[in-house]
Structure formats: C-alpha cells, structure tokens
Motif scaffolding. Structure first.
Motif, PDB file in Angstrom:
ATOM      1  N   THR A 172     131.050  14.931  36.528  1.00 21.84           N
ATOM      2  CA  THR A 172     130.710  14.671  35.123  1.00 21.84           C
ATOM      3  C   THR A 172     129.212  14.486  34.936  1.00 21.84           C
ATOM      4  OG1 THR A 172     131.279  12.350  35.561  1.00 21.84           O
ATOM      5  CG2 THR A 172     132.929  13.701  34.447  1.00 21.84           C
ATOM      6  N   GLY A 173     128.420  15.178  35.757  1.00 17.65           N
ATOM      7  CA  GLY A 173     126.979  15.069  35.658  1.00 17.65           C
ATOM      8  C   GLY A 173     126.439  14.078  36.674  1.00 17.65           C
ATOM      9  N   SER A 174     125.132  14.039  36.800  1.00 22.71           N
ATOM     10  CA  SER A 174     124.503  13.235  37.841  1.00 22.71           C
ATOM     11  C   SER A 174     124.524  11.744  37.531  1.00 22.71           C
ATOM     12  CB  SER A 174     123.048  13.692  38.036  1.00 22.71           C
ATOM     13  OG  SER A 174     122.349  12.797  38.883  1.00 22.71           O
ATOM     14  N   TYR A 175     125.114  10.988  38.414  1.00 27.72           N
ATOM     15  CA  TYR A 175     125.077   9.528  38.337  1.00 27.72           C
ATOM     16  C   TYR A 175     123.629   9.047  38.342  1.00 27.72           C
ATOM     17  CZ  TYR A 175     125.459   4.749  40.279  1.00 27.72           C
ATOM     18  OH  TYR A 175     125.337   3.411  40.523  1.00 27.72           O
ATOM     19  N   PHE A 176     122.833   9.640  39.211  1.00 26.40           N
ATOM     20  CA  PHE A 176     121.446   9.195  39.375  1.00 26.40           C
ATOM     21  C   PHE A 176     120.607   9.505  38.139  1.00 26.40           C
ATOM     22  CE2 PHE A 176     123.203  10.321  43.550  1.00 26.40           C
ATOM     23  CZ  PHE A 176     123.195   9.062  44.130  1.00 26.40           C
ATOM     24  N   ASP A 177     120.792  10.689  37.564  1.00 26.17           N
ATOM     25  CA  ASP A 177     120.060  11.028  36.343  1.00 26.17           C
ATOM     26  C   ASP A 177     120.410  10.070  35.210  1.00 26.17           C
ATOM     27  OD1 ASP A 177     118.874  13.103  37.654  1.00 26.17           O
ATOM     28  OD2 ASP A 177     120.026  14.692  36.663  1.00 26.17           O
ATOM     29  N   TYR A 178     121.683   9.694  35.142  1.00 30.74           N
ATOM     30  CA  TYR A 178     122.118   8.804  34.064  1.00 30.74           C
ATOM     31  C   TYR A 178     121.365   7.479  34.117  1.00 30.74           C
ATOM     32  CZ  TYR A 178     125.096   5.938  31.090  1.00 30.74           C
ATOM     33  OH  TYR A 178     125.540   5.084  30.098  1.00 30.74           O
ATOM     34  N   TYR A 179     121.353   6.836  35.274  1.00 31.37           N
ATOM     35  CA  TYR A 179     120.716   5.518  35.370  1.00 31.37           C
ATOM     36  C   TYR A 179     119.187   5.616  35.421  1.00 31.37           C
ATOM     37  CZ  TYR A 179     125.304   3.484  35.696  1.00 31.37           C
ATOM     38  OH  TYR A 179     126.594   3.097  35.402  1.00 31.37           O
ATOM     39  N   ASN A 180     118.658   6.704  35.946  1.00 29.67           N
ATOM     40  CA  ASN A 180     117.207   6.882  35.890  1.00 29.67           C
ATOM     41  C   ASN A 180     116.733   7.071  34.455  1.00 29.67           C
ATOM     42  OD1 ASN A 180     116.831   6.628  38.656  1.00 29.67           O
ATOM     43  ND2 ASN A 180     116.992   8.823  39.042  1.00 29.67           N
ATOM     44  N   CYS A 181     117.552   7.737  33.655  1.00 27.69           N
ATOM     45  CA  CYS A 181     117.228   7.907  32.236  1.00 27.69           C
ATOM     46  C   CYS A 181     117.223   6.553  31.528  1.00 27.69           C
ATOM     47  CB  CYS A 181     118.234   8.858  31.589  1.00 27.69           C
ATOM     48  SG  CYS A 181     117.851   9.304  29.880  1.00 27.69           S
ATOM     49  N   TRP A 182     118.185   5.708  31.847  1.00 27.48           N
ATOM     50  CA  TRP A 182     118.222   4.371  31.262  1.00 27.48           C
ATOM     51  C   TRP A 182     117.030   3.530  31.725  1.00 27.48           C
ATOM     52  CZ3 TRP A 182     120.136   1.912  27.347  1.00 27.48           C
ATOM     53  CH2 TRP A 182     121.284   2.376  26.715  1.00 27.48           C
ATOM     54  N   GLN A 183     116.663   3.651  32.990  1.00 21.83           N
ATOM     55  CA  GLN A 183     115.518   2.882  33.469  1.00 21.83           C
ATOM     56  C   GLN A 183     114.248   3.293  32.721  1.00 21.83           C
ATOM     57  OE1 GLN A 183     115.195   2.027  37.575  1.00 21.83           O
ATOM     58  NE2 GLN A 183     112.974   1.950  37.600  1.00 21.83           N
ATOM     59  N   LYS A 184     114.065   4.578  32.509  1.00 19.27           N
ATOM     60  CA  LYS A 184     112.897   5.056  31.769  1.00 19.27           C
ATOM     61  C   LYS A 184     112.883   4.490  30.353  1.00 19.27           C
ATOM     62  CE  LYS A 184     110.544   9.269  30.270  1.00 19.27           C
ATOM     63  NZ  LYS A 184     110.591  10.754  30.237  1.00 19.27           N
ATOM     64  N   ALA A 185     114.057   4.488  29.694  1.00 20.13           N
ATOM     65  CA  ALA A 185     114.143   3.949  28.336  1.00 20.13           C
ATOM     66  C   ALA A 185     113.825   2.464  28.311  1.00 20.13           C
ATOM     67  CB  ALA A 185     115.542   4.199  27.766  1.00 20.13           C
ATOM     68  N   LEU A 186     114.303   1.735  29.299  1.00 20.49           N
ATOM     69  CA  LEU A 186     114.041   0.293  29.361  1.00 20.49           C
ATOM     70  C   LEU A 186     112.568   0.001  29.617  1.00 20.49           C
ATOM     71  CD1 LEU A 186     117.179  -0.831  31.397  1.00 20.49           C
ATOM     72  CD2 LEU A 186     116.688  -1.372  29.004  1.00 20.49           C
ATOM     73  N   GLU A 187     111.949   0.818  30.440  1.00 17.09           N
ATOM     74  CA  GLU A 187     110.528   0.613  30.729  1.00 17.09           C
ATOM     75  C   GLU A 187     109.648   0.945  29.535  1.00 17.09           C
ATOM     76  OE1 GLU A 187     110.725   1.560  35.552  1.00 17.09           O
ATOM     77  OE2 GLU A 187     110.032   3.091  34.131  1.00 17.09           O
ATOM     78  N   GLU A 188     110.047   1.966  28.776  1.00 15.37           N
ATOM     79  CA  GLU A 188     109.229   2.404  27.648  1.00 15.37           C
ATOM     80  C   GLU A 188     109.504   1.611  26.370  1.00 15.37           C
ATOM     81  OE1 GLU A 188     110.037   6.541  27.292  1.00 15.37           O
ATOM     82  OE2 GLU A 188     108.781   7.118  29.012  1.00 15.37           O
ATOM     83  N   GLN A 189     110.739   1.102  26.228  1.00 14.87           N
ATOM     84  CA  GLN A 189     111.121   0.437  24.986  1.00 14.87           C
ATOM     85  C   GLN A 189     111.726  -0.935  25.238  1.00 14.87           C
ATOM     86  OE1 GLN A 189     113.283   3.098  22.221  1.00 14.87           O
ATOM     87  NE2 GLN A 189     113.085   4.667  23.797  1.00 14.87           N
TER      88      GLN A 189
END
Length: 239
Positions: A172-189
């Motif tokens: 169902t898509g990359s587990y790692f991409d999913y949480y890395n995307c969230w980490q980027k959002a948390l760092e930026e916002q």
C-alpha cells in the motif's frame, strides 16, 4: 514482483503485485497514493478534492496512520474516551476511513468525530489543518507492520486472499515515505500543527509477532533498509 500498466483514465496506473506463480492482486497508483483497484469506481479526482475541502467541525480528531499500524485498535480507545457513558455499555465502534468510505457517512457522524485516514499531510482537509484541529498520528514498528500486512492480505477478498512473499510488501505504498513526509511537515509547520504521535507498541503489552516471522538474515537486511531510509527519523523506534 511488481508490474506497472499505464491507466489512461485520470493518470492512474494499475500495478500488478504478483508472486513467482502469478498469484496476487492489483492496486492503482497516482503520484504518492496507492489504493485497491476498486478505488477507481469512486471518482478519485472528485473525492480527493472533496476531502481537501471538507469542513472542520469543533471537536473533530483526525486519526492518521500508515495501514496496519494499529489504527482500528487506537480508534476504539479514542472512541471510548470521547463518547460519554458507562464502560460496561460501550460497544466496539465501526470506524469510517476518510479515504474510502462514502463521504456522506462521515458528514453524518455525530460529534465529536474521530476520522481515520491513511493520507499524507498534504492531502488532508485544509480547514482542519488551518484551525489546528487535533491529529493523532499512530506509528508502529515497521517489522510488525509488515507481518500485519501479510495476514491482512491473506484474509481479505480485495487482495484475493494472497499469500505473498516478503518482497511484495509494503503493498500500500512506502511505509518510510509516509512517516518521512509527516516528519517534514512537523519540522516545517510545527507551530501550526496540533499533533500527538503515540507508538503502538507503547500502548500494548508484550513484544510484536515479527520475531516469529523474520529470519536472522532477513532481520539484518531490514536493519540496512532502516539505516538507509529512516536514519534520522523521529519515528525510527524499531526494536
């Protein structure tokens, strides 16, 4: 084994996930999104637009997670905490997945609503994010997530009850991409997002089932993948 087939309608493409004997199931992909093939029946472009434009209701909580990370279990805990009433009269609730359930059903839920989604932060309801609506972001040991995925595909007709080898996961898509995307959002916002991120393993007792499924060699390979894709991740709590 993965085989890609162009899908002319709305830039979605079909991805055949098969084992060496040709057994498996199909998913559809568009950019970072991966869904069961049946998703094409839901007018995906219209649906994704409607999700982004969904109105925030006071008390709404988005329960965000990668699939098979303890989502339903955490949902019921939240349901019991948020809905008043005697504990002995409480029943397990049926969650509504924003990604796939009819949006009318979600609109008709009584407040406070707990709305489940596996979408990444840039595809969530804009108004919920702008009003700093509450978000619970569940994480789980990726090894256990793989094992849970394996059992899930074996038990559901949408996956043709497929018994696929490890190299076909995550389907169902990359587990790692999913949480890395969230980490980027948390760092930026960070100041604009109202997020709590519990680890599934901290909410339950005992170790996960992955230790009974992974060989020593497979565990070593997985460690290398974690080092490559999750080296600086705040979600890298794999044990």
């Amino acid at each position: 084994m993965f085989r890609f087939i162009d899908c002319n309608w709305m830039e979605w493409r079909t991805v055949e996930i098969r084992d060496e004997n040709g057994e498996g199931f199909d998913t559809v992909q568009c950019e970072d999104m991966v869904f069961p093939k049946q998703f094409l029946r839901m007018q995906p472009e219209v649906r994704m637009k409607a999700i982004k434009e969904m109105k925030y209701r006071d008390g709404d909580v988005l329960l965000c997670s990668y699939p098979k990370t303890g989502t339903h279990w955490v949902f019921n805990i939240m349901h019991f905490l948020m809905i008043p009433g005697p504990v002995e009269e409480m029943l397990m609730a049926s969650p509504k997945l924003l990604d796939l359930h009819p949006l009318e059903e979600i609109e008709n839920l009584s407040s406070p609503r707990v709305i489940i989604t596996h979408l990444k932060p840039d595809r969530l309801p804009v108004e919920h994010l702008q009003t700093r609506g509450k978000i619970i972001l569940v994480a789980r040991n990726p090894r256990d997530t793989m094992v849970s995925h394996m059992y899930h595909t074996q038990r559901h007709d949408v996956f043709n009850y497929s018994k696929l080898p490890w190299n076909c996961f995550f389907p169902t898509g990359s587990y790692f991409d999913y949480y890395n995307c969230w980490q980027k959002a948390l760092e930026e916002q960070n100041k604009n997002l109202n997020v709590q991120s519990p680890l599934y393993e901290n909410l339950i007792k005992g170790n996960g089932h992955w230790r009974n499924r992974f060989t020593f060699a497979q565990d070593e390979v997985f460690d290398k993948v974690l080092e490559e894709k999750f080296k600086n991740s705040i979600f890298n709590t794999s044990v």
